[in-house]
Design an enzyme around this catalytic site. Sequence first.
Site, PDB file in Angstrom:
ATOM      1  N   GLY A 221       0.719  -1.109   0.012  1.00 48.41           N
ATOM      2  CA  GLY A 221      -0.020   0.128  -0.030  1.00 48.41           C
ATOM      3  C   GLY A 221       0.828   1.095   0.030  1.00 48.41           C
ATOM      4  N   ASP A 222       1.997   1.323   0.662  1.00 48.76           N
ATOM      5  CA  ASP A 222       2.928   2.320   0.885  1.00 48.76           C
ATOM      6  C   ASP A 222       3.536   2.538  -0.605  1.00 48.76           C
ATOM      7  OD1 ASP A 222       3.956   0.907   3.886  1.00 48.76           O
ATOM      8  OD2 ASP A 222       2.318   2.095   3.507  1.00 48.76           O
TER       9      ASP A 222
END
Length: 310
Positions: A251-252
């Site tokens: 997600g990062d």
Amino acid sequence: MIVTVTLNAAIDKTYHLPALAAGQVSRVDRVYAEPGGKGINVARVVALQGVPVLATGFAGGSNGDFIERGLTRQGIAHDFVKIEGESRICLNIMDQDGVSTELLEPGPTIAGQEMEAMRQKLALLAARAKVVAFSGSLPAGVPKSFYAELIGIAQKQGAVVFLDTSGEALMQGAEAKPYFIKPNEDEIAQWLGHSIEDENALKQGLLRLNEAGLSCISVSMGAKGSLAAFRGTCYRVRAPKVDAVNAVGSGDAYVAGMAIGTAQGLPIEECLRLATASGTANALTARAGYVEPEDVKRLLGEVVVERIGG
Ligand code: TA6
């Protein structure tokens, strides 16, 4: 330049072992320890793709020193507010079947004067930034409204603001209308005040949030990819299928790709493509918040971005 803000920075430790057996002694095969926390993972993935980035946030104690030394070693510019408290350790235990068990410490308690130092440092850094990305949980001692306050400071300096957090920190941070957010379906349902029955209901909800001033929203649909809404138009994005090694930090990495595309002024379809390729590439490496740039380039051509209307 892209600035990332990690208010709850961590040493991300990853243990690879055959199996996690509660109540028993297990010997770890491989250990990784590196600067982490969502914003720092974003900064690393941006830097690995050769784009100027600077990491800031709160860092303290010997763990904070490790984080800063690690960023220097990785060639990532950083300028943290030093705090009295001890930065935390976030543990990810990966077994041989690829099952990930994360143990996230709460982190330090931030003092009032440390918050003020963050306000002042952010104003200076945001003046030099095209994009400011706030990522991760809020540490203790910081009100849930702090993201909204910092977003206002960054916007006042002319930066485009991203916010990737969850729960009440996201709900209150979104009131400052950041450019990009990455909520989950439950958080969208909470905003809308009703459950989301199907993809069409999700699409309509995203468009309503666009109308409410949240310009760019992306929602992960897991293996199905993601749904995004940008200024009144919706997109369905399908990620290439890969054999994931360690999905922690994907997600990062997605946020990193979106920040790169936005800072470079790419069309939204290309931003979504780069975000998805970066997130997928992260899952191919054993370390959290890490991509091989060649993987990102290869995967770009395999991402499908479909405009599904407003
Ligand atoms: O997204 C992965 C990750 O950055 C881990 O590496 C770990 O640092 C965790 O998230 C921290 O999440 P939090 O929401 O507590 O900031």
